[in-house]
Design a protein around this motif. Structure first.
Motif, PDB file in Angstrom:
ATOM      1  N   GLY A 160       8.339   2.438 -16.312  1.00  0.00           N
ATOM      2  CA  GLY A 160       7.452   1.554 -17.060  1.00  0.00           C
ATOM      3  C   GLY A 160       6.745   0.504 -16.241  1.00  0.00           C
ATOM      4  N   MET A 161       6.755   0.656 -14.943  1.00  0.00           N
ATOM      5  CA  MET A 161       6.113  -0.336 -14.081  1.00  0.00           C
ATOM      6  C   MET A 161       4.608  -0.039 -13.955  1.00  0.00           C
ATOM      7  SD  MET A 161       7.455  -1.527 -10.320  1.00  0.00           S
ATOM      8  CE  MET A 161       9.100  -1.895 -10.934  1.00  0.00           C
ATOM      9  N   ARG A 162       3.795  -1.073 -13.838  1.00  0.00           N
ATOM     10  CA  ARG A 162       2.338  -0.893 -13.712  1.00  0.00           C
ATOM     11  C   ARG A 162       1.962  -0.374 -12.328  1.00  0.00           C
ATOM     12  NH1 ARG A 162      -0.356  -6.397 -15.310  1.00  0.00           N
ATOM     13  NH2 ARG A 162       1.404  -7.167 -14.085  1.00  0.00           N
ATOM     14  N   LYS A 163       0.830   0.350 -12.273  1.00  0.00           N
ATOM     15  CA  LYS A 163       0.413   1.018 -11.034  1.00  0.00           C
ATOM     16  C   LYS A 163       0.154   0.031  -9.891  1.00  0.00           C
ATOM     17  CE  LYS A 163      -1.484   5.362 -12.758  1.00  0.00           C
ATOM     18  NZ  LYS A 163      -2.682   6.223 -12.827  1.00  0.00           N
ATOM     19  N   LYS A 164      -0.468  -1.079 -10.195  1.00  0.00           N
ATOM     20  CA  LYS A 164      -0.785  -2.060  -9.158  1.00  0.00           C
ATOM     21  C   LYS A 164       0.493  -2.619  -8.524  1.00  0.00           C
ATOM     22  CE  LYS A 164      -4.159  -5.719  -8.338  1.00  0.00           C
ATOM     23  NZ  LYS A 164      -5.120  -6.641  -8.967  1.00  0.00           N
ATOM     24  N   LYS A 165       1.476  -2.884  -9.387  1.00  0.00           N
ATOM     25  CA  LYS A 165       2.758  -3.396  -8.902  1.00  0.00           C
ATOM     26  C   LYS A 165       3.498  -2.341  -8.091  1.00  0.00           C
ATOM     27  CE  LYS A 165       6.611  -6.203 -10.581  1.00  0.00           C
ATOM     28  NZ  LYS A 165       7.332  -6.706 -11.769  1.00  0.00           N
ATOM     29  N   ILE A 166       3.370  -1.082  -8.522  1.00  0.00           N
ATOM     30  CA  ILE A 166       4.013   0.035  -7.814  1.00  0.00           C
ATOM     31  C   ILE A 166       3.460   0.143  -6.395  1.00  0.00           C
ATOM     32  CG2 ILE A 166       4.171   2.571  -7.695  1.00  0.00           C
ATOM     33  CD1 ILE A 166       4.352   2.529 -10.781  1.00  0.00           C
ATOM     34  N   LYS A 167       2.135   0.027  -6.253  1.00  0.00           N
ATOM     35  CA  LYS A 167       1.499   0.111  -4.932  1.00  0.00           C
ATOM     36  C   LYS A 167       2.007  -0.983  -4.002  1.00  0.00           C
ATOM     37  CE  LYS A 167      -2.851   2.409  -6.152  1.00  0.00           C
ATOM     38  NZ  LYS A 167      -4.313   2.268  -6.254  1.00  0.00           N
ATOM     39  N   CYS A 168       2.098  -2.192  -4.528  1.00  0.00           N
ATOM     40  CA  CYS A 168       2.584  -3.328  -3.718  1.00  0.00           C
ATOM     41  C   CYS A 168       4.040  -3.123  -3.302  1.00  0.00           C
ATOM     42  CB  CYS A 168       2.454  -4.632  -4.497  1.00  0.00           C
ATOM     43  SG  CYS A 168       0.750  -5.169  -4.719  1.00  0.00           S
ATOM     44  N   LEU A 169       4.885  -2.708  -4.264  1.00  0.00           N
ATOM     45  CA  LEU A 169       6.304  -2.508  -3.976  1.00  0.00           C
ATOM     46  C   LEU A 169       6.534  -1.365  -2.991  1.00  0.00           C
ATOM     47  CD1 LEU A 169       7.988  -3.022  -7.482  1.00  0.00           C
ATOM     48  CD2 LEU A 169       8.245  -4.457  -5.451  1.00  0.00           C
ATOM     49  N   THR A 170       5.751  -0.285  -3.127  1.00  0.00           N
ATOM     50  CA  THR A 170       5.874   0.857  -2.220  1.00  0.00           C
ATOM     51  C   THR A 170       5.516   0.452  -0.794  1.00  0.00           C
ATOM     52  OG1 THR A 170       5.250   2.347  -4.012  1.00  0.00           O
ATOM     53  CG2 THR A 170       5.137   3.238  -1.795  1.00  0.00           C
ATOM     54  N   LEU A 171       4.411  -0.281  -0.661  1.00  0.00           N
ATOM     55  CA  LEU A 171       3.990  -0.752   0.660  1.00  0.00           C
ATOM     56  C   LEU A 171       5.045  -1.676   1.268  1.00  0.00           C
ATOM     57  CD1 LEU A 171       1.869  -0.973   2.900  1.00  0.00           C
ATOM     58  CD2 LEU A 171       0.778  -2.791   1.600  1.00  0.00           C
ATOM     59  N   LEU A 172       5.554  -2.613   0.466  1.00  0.00           N
ATOM     60  CA  LEU A 172       6.574  -3.543   0.953  1.00  0.00           C
ATOM     61  C   LEU A 172       7.858  -2.823   1.348  1.00  0.00           C
ATOM     62  CD1 LEU A 172       6.174  -6.558  -1.514  1.00  0.00           C
ATOM     63  CD2 LEU A 172       5.769  -6.574   0.951  1.00  0.00           C
ATOM     64  N   PHE A 173       8.226  -1.804   0.549  1.00  0.00           N
ATOM     65  CA  PHE A 173       9.448  -1.043   0.829  1.00  0.00           C
ATOM     66  C   PHE A 173       9.347  -0.325   2.181  1.00  0.00           C
ATOM     67  CE2 PHE A 173      11.631   3.099   0.675  1.00  0.00           C
ATOM     68  CZ  PHE A 173      12.944   2.663   0.567  1.00  0.00           C
ATOM     69  N   PHE A 174       8.232   0.389   2.412  1.00  0.00           N
ATOM     70  CA  PHE A 174       8.086   1.137   3.657  1.00  0.00           C
ATOM     71  C   PHE A 174       7.830   0.214   4.846  1.00  0.00           C
ATOM     72  CE2 PHE A 174       7.830   4.768   0.892  1.00  0.00           C
ATOM     73  CZ  PHE A 174       8.409   5.767   1.650  1.00  0.00           C
ATOM     74  N   LEU A 175       7.224  -0.924   4.605  1.00  0.00           N
ATOM     75  CA  LEU A 175       7.024  -1.915   5.664  1.00  0.00           C
ATOM     76  C   LEU A 175       8.373  -2.488   6.103  1.00  0.00           C
ATOM     77  CD1 LEU A 175       5.012  -3.592   7.378  1.00  0.00           C
ATOM     78  CD2 LEU A 175       4.964  -5.247   5.511  1.00  0.00           C
ATOM     79  N   ALA A 176       9.178  -2.907   5.121  1.00  0.00           N
ATOM     80  CA  ALA A 176      10.495  -3.502   5.413  1.00  0.00           C
ATOM     81  C   ALA A 176      11.439  -2.479   6.034  1.00  0.00           C
ATOM     82  CB  ALA A 176      11.097  -4.065   4.128  1.00  0.00           C
ATOM     83  N   THR A 177      11.453  -1.253   5.486  1.00  0.00           N
ATOM     84  CA  THR A 177      12.331  -0.196   6.012  1.00  0.00           C
ATOM     85  C   THR A 177      11.946   0.146   7.446  1.00  0.00           C
ATOM     86  OG1 THR A 177      12.525   0.725   3.789  1.00  0.00           O
ATOM     87  CG2 THR A 177      13.217   2.135   5.615  1.00  0.00           C
ATOM     88  N   GLY A 178      10.629   0.272   7.698  1.00  0.00           N
ATOM     89  CA  GLY A 178      10.147   0.594   9.042  1.00  0.00           C
ATOM     90  C   GLY A 178      10.468  -0.491  10.048  1.00  0.00           C
ATOM     91  N   ILE A 179      10.287  -1.748   9.660  1.00  0.00           N
ATOM     92  CA  ILE A 179      10.593  -2.874  10.558  1.00  0.00           C
ATOM     93  C   ILE A 179      12.075  -2.850  10.926  1.00  0.00           C
ATOM     94  CG2 ILE A 179      10.823  -5.400  10.651  1.00  0.00           C
ATOM     95  CD1 ILE A 179       8.157  -5.544   9.114  1.00  0.00           C
ATOM     96  N   LEU A 180      12.916  -2.557   9.930  1.00  0.00           N
ATOM     97  CA  LEU A 180      14.367  -2.488  10.172  1.00  0.00           C
ATOM     98  C   LEU A 180      14.721  -1.323  11.090  1.00  0.00           C
ATOM     99  CD1 LEU A 180      17.239  -3.544   9.426  1.00  0.00           C
ATOM    100  CD2 LEU A 180      17.224  -1.872   7.568  1.00  0.00           C
ATOM    101  N   VAL A 181      14.205  -0.117  10.754  1.00  0.00           N
ATOM    102  CA  VAL A 181      14.592   1.116  11.463  1.00  0.00           C
ATOM    103  C   VAL A 181      13.943   1.224  12.845  1.00  0.00           C
ATOM    104  CG1 VAL A 181      14.450   3.653  11.380  1.00  0.00           C
ATOM    105  CG2 VAL A 181      15.077   2.366   9.337  1.00  0.00           C
ATOM    106  N   PHE A 182      12.679   0.799  12.970  1.00  0.00           N
ATOM    107  CA  PHE A 182      11.947   1.026  14.217  1.00  0.00           C
ATOM    108  C   PHE A 182      11.790  -0.219  15.098  1.00  0.00           C
ATOM    109  CE2 PHE A 182      10.359   4.460  11.438  1.00  0.00           C
ATOM    110  CZ  PHE A 182      10.761   5.538  12.215  1.00  0.00           C
TER     111      PHE A 182
END
Length: 252
Positions: A160-182
């Protein structure tokens, strides 16, 4: 069928890419190792001659010695320690694979480079075909990672999450995960293995993955440290997937 065909193409591309790097590493090793051994022997003889006659050297001879020493260091030969260190090659398979990876990724640290005519000509053709292959490889790996983004987005959309919020959360998730892993975790690894500070590890990781590649910090180059086998191969693989993560961020 289309999905199976796409997976097969990706698998063949990844396999072909790594085979290309392995073949390149083997050729560089074959072309450069003998010439490097001769350079190391010449450096050892130069050092021995200096130690025997340093009290009798003229200013001109001292200047020539310094010039020869500078050239040896620029060519990756460090006449430090006993003769057993001269047996260790900068062009063993691990180092050659690492060099091949830095060529196709255009990082080009400059601390290791071909010095024979054959090695230099081969490097031109290897880079000529390897750089486009690397771009295609990163694009496909980025696509695979973007599928994970889509799956995460669909899951959040079903919640039930809105598309705009999904885009922001997805970007933040992969940004944070990448910074941690790489960036964050590899920096701890470099701190332990290389003896650098944590900030130096972060600096090296960023300069490498951004393909700036100054060459002031390079892994596996300290003569007083023992590195495990295929250490630089592991670092080369980290670089390749780190570049794919950056490609994904640009896509996002």
């Amino acid at each position: 069928k289309a999905m199976c065909s796409g997976k097969l193409q990706t698998a063949l591309l990844v396999a072909g890419y790594f085979v290309y790097l392995l073949v390149g590493a083997a050729v560089f090793q074959a072309l450069e190792r003998t010439a490097e051994k001769q350079e190391k022997m010449a450096a050892a003889q130069m050092k021995e001659a200096f130690l025997q006659n340093f009290t009798q050297l003229t200013v001109a001879e001292m200047e020539q010695f310094m010039k020869n020493l500078t050239e040896a260091i620029q060519n990756g030969v460090y006449p430090v320690g006993n003769e057993s260190q001269f047996e260790e090659s900068n062009w063993d398979f691990s180092n050659s694979f690492f060099f091949a990876g830095t060529v196709v990724s255009t990082i080009g640290y400059g601390t290791l480079h071909p010095k024979t005519a054959g090695g230099q000509i081969f490097c031109v053709f290897f880079a000529l075909f390897g750089i486009p292959l690397n771009i295609v490889f990163l694009h496909h790996v980025g696509k695979m990672l973007s599928l994970l983004c889509k799956k995460l987005g669909k899951f959040l959309y079903q919640k039930g999450m809105r598309k705009k919020k999904i885009k922001c959360l997805t970007l933040l998730f992969f940004l944070a995960t990448g910074i941690l892993v790489f960036l964050c975790l590899p920096s701890i690894f470099f701190q332990i293995t290389e003896g650098w500070s944590y900030s130096e590890g972060i600096y090296f990781a960023f300069i490498t993955l951004s393909t700036i590649g100054f060459g002031d910090y390079v892994v596996g180059k300290q003569s007083d440290r023992k590195y495990f086998s295929y250490y630089r191969v592991l670092v080369a693989i980290w670089i390749l997937f780190g570049l794919a993560w950056i490609a994904l961020l640009f896509n996002l």
